[in-house]
Scaffold this motif. Sequence first.
Motif, short mmCIF file in Angstrom:
data_model
loop_
_atom_site.label_atom_id
_atom_site.label_comp_id
_atom_site.label_asym_id
_atom_site.label_seq_id
_atom_site.Cartn_x
_atom_site.Cartn_y
_atom_site.Cartn_z
N VAL A 178 3.75 7.14 3.65
CA VAL A 178 2.38 6.13 3.33
C VAL A 178 2.86 5.11 4.88
CG1 VAL A 178 2.33 4.10 2.34
CG2 VAL A 178 2.99 6.19 1.55
N HIS A 197 0.73 1.47 10.15
CA HIS A 197 -0.10 0.62 10.65
C HIS A 197 0.54 0.86 12.11
CE1 HIS A 197 -3.49 -1.31 13.30
NE2 HIS A 197 -3.73 -0.94 13.08
N ASP A 214 1.00 -4.75 3.64
CA ASP A 214 -0.79 -3.61 3.52
C ASP A 214 0.36 -2.24 2.84
OD1 ASP A 214 -3.23 -2.37 3.76
OD2 ASP A 214 -2.09 -1.12 4.91
N ARG A 215 1.38 -2.06 3.71
CA ARG A 215 2.08 -1.02 2.93
C ARG A 215 2.98 -0.70 2.13
NH1 ARG A 215 7.41 2.21 5.98
NH2 ARG A 215 6.42 4.12 5.80
N ARG A 267 0.14 0.33 0.01
CA ARG A 267 -0.67 1.06 -0.60
C ARG A 267 0.88 2.15 -1.39
NH1 ARG A 267 0.19 3.18 4.77
NH2 ARG A 267 0.26 1.39 5.80
N GLN A 278 -1.23 3.43 -4.34
CA GLN A 278 -2.14 4.38 -4.14
C GLN A 278 -1.17 5.51 -4.01
OE1 GLN A 278 -4.30 3.62 0.08
NE2 GLN A 278 -4.25 2.09 -0.27
N HIS A 279 -0.18 5.20 -4.52
CA HIS A 279 0.75 6.29 -4.41
C HIS A 279 2.47 6.77 -5.35
CE1 HIS A 279 -0.27 7.85 -0.24
NE2 HIS A 279 -0.85 6.69 -0.20
N ASP A 305 2.29 9.72 -7.31
CA ASP A 305 2.33 10.54 -5.57
C ASP A 305 3.15 11.28 -5.73
OD1 ASP A 305 1.51 12.45 -3.89
OD2 ASP A 305 0.71 11.00 -2.31
#
Length: 203
Positions: free
Chosen positions: A149, A152, A181-182, A185, A189-190, A193
């Motif tokens: 992950v 930016h 933002d990280r 995520r 999102q993970h 994962d």
Amino acid sequence: MKFPAFFDQVPTLRVRDALAAFLGAADDGLLEYGYADAVKLAGHSCPTVASAYVLGCRALTALYPDSLPERGGVRLAFASRLEEGVTGVTASVLTLLTGAAQDGGFKGIGGRFARRGLQDFGHELPLSVRVTRTDTGAAVDVASDLSHVPAHPDTMLLLGRCVRGEADEAERQRFAALWQDRVARVLLQHWDDDAVFSVRAAD
């Protein structure tokens, strides 16, 4: 108090805490923790706090597949020493979720509800942390790999400018936005994962 909006989208963790029930702190000892609780404990939101929160939630869910996790019912062993890297931050977040504390933790009442001495450090382990149920001995090993992950590309440049006092207000705001933002995520999102979060039964 206003947190980033994504905090409300992060899964929460419901547990039963026998000490909370005994002392009347919560009906039937039922407690619910969210990511904001980990942030308030740590005083900041970062990938380390986020990954510790995910690992704690996933470890407890794996250990208690058919019931609410028992807060205060697990022991934590860490591969790293307490003072090494971000181990202390991770340990604090895991204490919040699991109840397992270091030597300064609650000593118990009449031989029950002890939380002290349920964290140990510097063990030889296959992953970063082993979480073990004190009642059954069932255990899981967990670890995170946040290299999957990435931040930016502008994040570290802006961090340097902010730390040196060179950034203007727009740059400070952009740095904070990219930083969170990280974190978002990692959490959204993970969460499931397995390349980022390893949770597996201990041998």
